[in-house]
Design an enzyme around this catalytic site. Structure first.
Site, mmCIF file in Angstrom:
data_model
loop_
_atom_site.group_PDB
_atom_site.id
_atom_site.type_symbol
_atom_site.label_atom_id
_atom_site.label_comp_id
_atom_site.label_asym_id
_atom_site.label_seq_id
_atom_site.Cartn_x
_atom_site.Cartn_y
_atom_site.Cartn_z
ATOM 1 N N HIS A 91 30.896 33.141 44.883
ATOM 2 C CA HIS A 91 30.908 32.114 45.587
ATOM 3 C C HIS A 91 31.827 31.438 46.424
ATOM 4 C CE1 HIS A 91 33.875 28.923 42.854
ATOM 5 N NE2 HIS A 91 32.596 28.470 44.100
ATOM 6 N N ASP A 114 44.231 28.324 41.325
ATOM 7 C CA ASP A 114 45.629 28.503 40.510
ATOM 8 C C ASP A 114 46.707 28.539 41.598
ATOM 9 O OD1 ASP A 114 44.361 30.567 42.212
ATOM 10 O OD2 ASP A 114 44.977 32.483 40.823
ATOM 11 N N ASP A 193 37.692 39.412 50.433
ATOM 12 C CA ASP A 193 38.806 38.828 51.122
ATOM 13 C C ASP A 193 39.307 40.354 51.778
ATOM 14 O OD1 ASP A 193 39.575 40.242 48.628
ATOM 15 O OD2 ASP A 193 41.921 38.837 48.400
ATOM 16 N N SER A 224 43.121 38.659 39.874
ATOM 17 C CA SER A 224 44.579 39.196 40.749
ATOM 18 C C SER A 224 45.868 38.961 40.798
ATOM 19 C CB SER A 224 44.543 38.317 42.415
ATOM 20 O OG SER A 224 43.530 38.601 43.239
#
Length: 384
Positions: A91, A114, A193, A224
């Protein structure tokens, strides 16, 4: 804004983002990767956009297409198809490619469904974007600080540099992406990341971050956030509520003169600060406190946080009072046994009897403050 399937979270996130005055300076794109939830997520995005007068553009991030990668083995294909880290990595790849390669933007801010934002979230990027053009060693600006804990931060206007890519609301340049896309692994299995952090280190690049974060992770469930420890970590982070003083029609200097963040000057400043640092102890960072015994010879029924080892009982008490995010009550258990340390209690319920532990209540000393000069740098040996 990257979104998956949490419409309620997206609504809350966009409401804080679209309430910022300088959102009018930006084009907004909603990137969605769940076909099942696309319509509901898009409806939320359009509704919040209409309410705040913000045009919301959108696209659907098509799933990973294995036919385009015939050399991939079955494990790599399975990772992209079945694992959350694979889907998120894909994504982000799609979002980076759409923004920089297809639409040709030179700068873009990436956030997720979020996150909620400080009043000067966009002002941070407006104040610092020029640094990424002036200093080739800088690749991004992030609203997040991985060590921006509420009990160790103090300056809402201080910015720093880091080699550790932060994510969670960040500005990236097209120039940086042109290099990163050539390095991007076939399958960043450690997570996109984490791979970005290795890429930044490999290329010798850094990010600008605030001492006090400008984004806040609020969701209780997600890729996460899936256990109490992670929720506790996010709840312990500081979050700035500094008002935005920038006008959308004028240049933004929310953080004053930020030229001190440019490469050589910043390096000299940090070296000079380290050389002049005052050596102290963990106890020296805390305001004085006292304690009263609650249950002698007993553990607490539920331990919350291990604060480390302190030589004296009252030092432990001071640490408990200073770290409210880690310690929900002033109650703690302490032992003089070497290495056992100082531990917060959930409440005053006594647990197992133990001759080497006792439960105490931490009490502040009226008028006591840590004897620190906010204009000095202090060095504390890391002893856990």
């Amino acid at each position: 804004v990257l979104g998956h399937n949490r419409a309620d979270s997206l609504k809350k996130s966009l409401e804080t983002l679209f309430s910022l005055a300088d959102i009018s300076m930006f084009e907004v794109f909603l990137s969605l990767d769940s076909k099942t939830d696309e319509a509901a997520m898009l409806q939320v995005g359009q509704a919040v956009g209409t309410e705040h007068g913000v045009k919301v553009n959108s696209w659907y991030a098509e799933p990973f297409d294995p036919s385009r990668y015939p050399a991939f083995n079955k494990d790599m294909l399975k990772w992209y198809r079945d694992f959350t880290t694979g889907k998120i990595a894909h994504h982000y790849w799609v979002a980076f490619e759409r923004i920089f390669m297809e639409k040709g933007f030179s700068f873009a801010i990436f956030t997720e469904e979020d996150l909620i934002y400080s009043p000067d979230f966009l002002a941070l990027f407006r104040s610092t974007a020029w640094l990424l053009e002036a200093d080739p060693s800088l690749w991004c600006v992030s609203a997040w600080n991985d060590i921006g804990f509420s009990d160790i931060t103090s300056d809402h206007c201080r910015l720093q540099r880091t080699t550790y890519f932060p994510g969670l609301g960040f500005l990236l340049t097209r120039q940086a992406w042109l290099e990163l896309r050539e390095m991007w692994p076939e399958a960043p299995t450690m997570g996109w990341d984490y791979w970005m952090r290795t890429a930044f280190r490999e290329k010798g690049k850094e990010c600008v971050i605030p001492e006090i974060p400008r984004s806040h992770h609020f969701a209780e469930h997600g890729s996460s956030v899936n256990n109490k420890r992670q929720l506790k970590l996010f709840s312990s982070m500081a979050w700035s509520m500094l008002p935005n003083r920038c006008d959308p029609s004028r240049p933004c200097f929310q953080f004053g003169d930020v030229s001190y963040l440019l490469g050589d000057g910043y390096e000299r400043m940090m070296v000079d600060a380290a050389r002049s640092a005052v050596l102290t102890t963990r106890a020296g960072l805390l305001a004085a406190a006292t304690s009263a015994i609650v249950h002698k010879g007993s553990e607490c029924q539920e331990q919350v946080t291990h604060l480390g080892v302190f030589e004296h009982l009252d030092q432990c008490a001071a640490a408990v009072l200073a770290q409210k995010a880690a310690c929900p009550t002033p109650l703690f258990m302490f032992s003089k046994e070497a290495g056992w340390g100082c531990r917060c209690c959930r409440d005053n319920t006594r647990g197992n009897a133990h001759e080497l532990w006792s439960m105490y209540e931490a009490r502040p000393v009226q008028g006591a403050r840590a004897a620190l000069d906010r204009h000095r740098l202090y060095a504390v040996p890391y002893l856990y």
